[in-house]
Design an enzyme around this catalytic site. Structure first.
Site, mmCIF file in Angstrom:
data_model
loop_
_atom_site.group_PDB
_atom_site.id
_atom_site.type_symbol
_atom_site.label_atom_id
_atom_site.label_comp_id
_atom_site.label_asym_id
_atom_site.label_seq_id
_atom_site.Cartn_x
_atom_site.Cartn_y
_atom_site.Cartn_z
ATOM 1 N N SER A 87 0.835 -1.196 0.000
ATOM 2 C CA SER A 87 0.000 0.000 0.000
ATOM 3 C C SER A 87 0.875 1.252 0.000
ATOM 4 O O SER A 87 1.577 1.521 -0.972
ATOM 5 C CB SER A 87 -0.959 -0.038 1.190
ATOM 6 O OG SER A 87 -1.928 0.986 1.085
ATOM 7 N N HIS A 193 -8.934 1.060 0.150
ATOM 8 C CA HIS A 193 -8.817 0.034 -0.902
ATOM 9 C C HIS A 193 -10.180 -0.594 -1.211
ATOM 10 O O HIS A 193 -10.313 -1.813 -1.317
ATOM 11 C CB HIS A 193 -7.793 -1.038 -0.512
ATOM 12 C CG HIS A 193 -6.411 -0.505 -0.328
ATOM 13 N ND1 HIS A 193 -5.655 -0.036 -1.382
ATOM 14 C CD2 HIS A 193 -5.655 -0.343 0.786
ATOM 15 C CE1 HIS A 193 -4.482 0.391 -0.912
ATOM 16 N NE2 HIS A 193 -4.458 0.224 0.389
#
Length: 790
Positions: A87, A193
């Site tokens: 990420s 996400h």
């Protein structure tokens, strides 16, 4: 090959980056200018309590990860073959690959953090135990259509994302689903996400139009595709990453499929190291054809100006790897120092290991079959804890472990010395021989016994060159030179003669026993949890290695006996110290008791998770009570060590129960035993033969010992069962190493034992040890160079 991986949000902790801000003053200054506040103050002190807020977390992690990478390059000169980040960590991977300079990356991350922080009323949760397909099936069948899969962290460790209401609704559903080990809500304000980040994605896409990017010098694995970045799609990937799942499992499997790949975590914490270990244990490599990867070569993004080199003039001269390589300041041998290269190569080869690491046995199956299986799958060796267990339980464990580790992976079983019951010791040896258990850990032995010699004899072989060895391998755990000498010698002649006369071994086996040492390897145990002589590693290791060398010469053994280190190893620094002292492998114990795989109660693990290095104490060993042998146990939160020591003092000072004052006897029965002496005698009578029972009752001192030893069995049982009402009487074998590990993991997701796996802890120690050794060597070499300059 080696891949550097960078952690993302969740790895942050107060104090991160200590020492880096002073070393990289120019970058620190740039960060302060971009952010409008002191990055050093935020990371080290966090006086305002902002570090865990997304808009502060992301720039802080990016900065510390970036500086950690630059320091790594300066110290080692080793550039990785691949980079990847989880990420937010993907921005550090792109920085490392040269896609943008430090300041540009920080501006991107600052904006990303601000946009993501605006997301409210969202939630995320980790689901442990189910695969992606199983989670999707639950979401579909239970009508949880508002939830997305966000992070595919490991094959059975997956994060879901959605509105807070949906996540709350999902919790009881998953907790009641078969196979779910844990459902852990995460402390996030947004549904990262997922589809709920669309607005942030659109704003970030507009923001990216203002930036130019550089050529990537190292392949970067994309979170979105789990394949190498394509330069023309760099902006698109960064945009899509905000709403798409992080394909971490597939990314690591792709890298595993590239060949022999080592992974090293750069930056804050060791969360990714643990996840990678889990992926390697649960999934195989992903083989991808080059046609797929090369179908879109890494070319310039259409309409985007691409700069081919960073301007390093404004940065510290130290940041240039080329200068270091040109001047020959980085020895080639340092570049290959990593977790898998530590320890003795022949040891790893003989036991079919990737790492020179053993999880030692813990009694009553606390070192469980699950622990042994997980270690074996990770390329390490685990010993099942047989002490205190019946033969049926041990045999069932053998069956299960051999079923799961059927591809040559390593496993072993503890062989605990039983001085009061040599017959049981021999029966255990017979079981291991019959079930073809090829590796045992001989522990608590004061001398070599017939059971050990028989086990050794039944595995002896002679090769075509006339050299002898044994397929029944013995790793002896010792802390005294005289015991070590016994294991470094061939089997005692008197025992060999006795076994031969009993026809327990053949004439050939008797002859061959004189050609080999009793142990293949010697684990030198310093002060440790459980049975201990309280030895000091710094004194024991050199003495034992010298003794090994002398015995090798004396008996002219053709094969080197390896010496490992155990006791007190709970941090990367401790592991590094063991290897520096010449350890061929390391063994851990106490630290493995506070993992998901350990077969003790949650109540015990909750206690152990909180301890520090000073929270243990010595107490009598119940199985060697009369001999005065010692164990090291948990002190914090329990009364067991104080009560056990009082019982031993009473036994030592008095000839019988009748000699003890009435007040003390009442205290023992009411407070310690919670039973009368007569009730205890009735309970334990079944465990003795009629002859043993009659003899004990007629011997007042022995009767007192028999009664007092019951308390040790009772206190162990309470701990294993997790009895809440009797927590103060828990007997928990533990050394200070666990306290040290707890401090190492404080502030990370692994602070909670429910996130700890035995193999992941091992990799944290080994990877950290490799880094410690490299850092120390660099410091020494730097000191030498400074002295030369003077």
């Amino acid at each position: 090959m080696i891949t550097y991986v960078f952690p993302g949000q969740g790895a942050q902790k107060k104090g991160m980056g200590e020492g880096l801000f002073d070393e990289f003053r120019e970058l620190t200054k740039q960060a302060d200018e971009v952010l409008g506040y002191s990055i050093q103050e935020l990371c080290l002190n966090d006086a305002g309590g902002n570090l865990h807020q997304t808009q502060f977390t992301q720039p802080a992690l990016y900065t510390v990860n970036a500086m950690s990478y630059l320091k790594k390059i300066i110290d080692t000169g080793q550039r990785p073959d691949f980079v990847a980040g989880h990420s937010l960590g993907e921005y550090n991977a792109l920085f490392a690959a040269g896609a943008f300079d430090f300041k540009t990356g920080l501006e991107l991350v600052k904006k990303r953090g601000e946009l993501m922080n605006r997301a409210t009323d969202g939630g995320m949760a980790a689901v442990v135990g189910l695969t992606e397909e199983q989670i999707r099936e639950v979401l579909h069948t239970k009508g949880l259509s508002g939830i997305d899969i966000a992070n595919l962290n490991a094959p059975t460790q997956i994060v879901i994302s959605g509105t807070k209401a949906d996540i709350d609704q999902a919790q009881p559903v998953f907790e009641s689903t078969k196979g779910v080990e844990m459902f852990v809500p995460l402390r996030t304000s947004g549904a990262f996400h997922s589809r709920y980040m669309q607005e942030a994605m659109r704003e970030f896409e507009n923001f990216l139009e203002n930036f130019q990017f550089l050529d990537m010098k190292i392949p970067v694995i994309s979170n979105v595709q789990a394949r190498p970045y394509i330069a023309s799609a760099l902006s698109e990937n960064l945009v899509r990453q905000i709403t798409h799942p992080v394909k971490w499992t597939e990314s690591i499997r792709y890298l595993m499929g590239k060949g022999q790949m080592a992974f090293e975590e750069i930056g804050v914490g060791k969360v990714l190291t643990g996840l990678i270990a889990r992926i390697q244990a649960e999934a195989g490599p992903l083989i991808v054809t080059e046609e797929e990867v090369q179908s879109q070569p890494m070319e310039r993004r259409a309409g985007t100006k691409v700069v081919t080199a960073m301007n390093t003039e404004s940065e510290s001269p130290k940041s240039s790897v080329a200068v270091l390589e040109r001047d020959g300041l980085v020895p080639a041998e340092k570049k290959s120092l990593m977790a898998a290269t530590l320890g003795d190569a022949t040891f790893k080869q003989d036991y079919n290991l990737t790492y020179a690491y053993i999880a030692g046995a813990m009694y009553r199956g606390i070192a469980s079959k699950e622990m042994v299986i997980r270690m074996g799958r990770a390329g390490m060796l685990g010993f099942f804890g047989t002490g205190g267990l019946g033969f049926s339980v041990i045999e069932a464990a053998i069956t299960d472990i051999q079923k799961e580790l059927n591809q040559g992976q390593a496993y072993g079983f503890n062989f605990l010395h039983l001085p009061s019951d040599p017959r049981k010791e021999e029966q255990l040896a017979d079981l291991f021989i019959a079930r073809q258990v090829k590796v045992i850990e001989a522990s608590a032995f004061l001398s070599v016994t017939p059971a050990l010699v028989k086990y050794r004899a039944k595995g002896l072989v002679q090769d075509e060159n006339g050299l002898f060895s044994s397929t029944n391998k013995i790793i002896a755990k010792v802390s005294r030179p005289e015991v070590a000498e016994a294991f470094l010698s061939p089997a005692p002649e008197r025992i060999v003669a006795k076994l031969l006369a009993e026809q327990s071994i053949t004439e050939k086996e008797a002859q061959w026993l004189m050609k080999v040492p009793m142990a293949d390897d010697l684990t030198v145990e310093a002060d440790s949890g459980g049975h201990t002589d309280g030895g000091v590693a710094y004194a024991l290791m050199p003495a034992m290695r010298k003794l090994r060398d002398e015995m090798m010469v004396k008996y002219r053994y053709p094969k080197r006996i390896r010496v490992g280190a155990a006791g007190g190893i709970g941090t990367p620094e401790a592991a590094a110290a063991a290897f520096i002292m010449g350890a061929d492998y390391i063994v851990t114990g106490s630290i493995n008791q506070c993992t998901l795989e350990a077969a003790t109660s949650d109540a015990v693990k909750d206690l152990l998770q909180q301890i520090n290095v000073q929270d243990t104490e010595y107490a009598p060993a119940g199985d060697m009570f009369e001999m005065g042998a010692k164990i090291q146990v948990l002190r914090r939160g329990v009364f067991f060590p104080a009560r056990a020591n009082k019982l031993y003092d009473l036994y030592r000072m008095h000839a019988s129960l009748d000699d003890i004052d009435e007040k003390t006897k009442i205290q023992i029965q009411d407070k310690y035993f919670k039973k009368s002496f007569d009730q205890v005698l009735t309970e334990i009578k079944a465990y003795y033969t009629p002859e043993e029972w009659e003899h004990a009752l007629n011997n007042p001192k022995q009767k007192m010992a028999m009664l007092f030893k019951w308390y040790f069995t009772y206190s162990s049982r309470l701990a294993l069962q997790g009895s809440e009402e009797s927590k103060v009487d828990y007997q928990i074998h533990c050394g200070p190493a666990l306290g040290a590990l707890n401090q190492e993991l404080k502030g990370t997701t692994l602070e909670n034992w429910r996130n700890r796996h035995v193999d992941e802890i091992a990799l944290i120690l080994l990877s950290g040890a490799a880094q410690c050794l490299k850092d120390r060597l660099n410091a020494i070499l730097g000191a030498d160079e400074r002295r030369t300059d003077m």
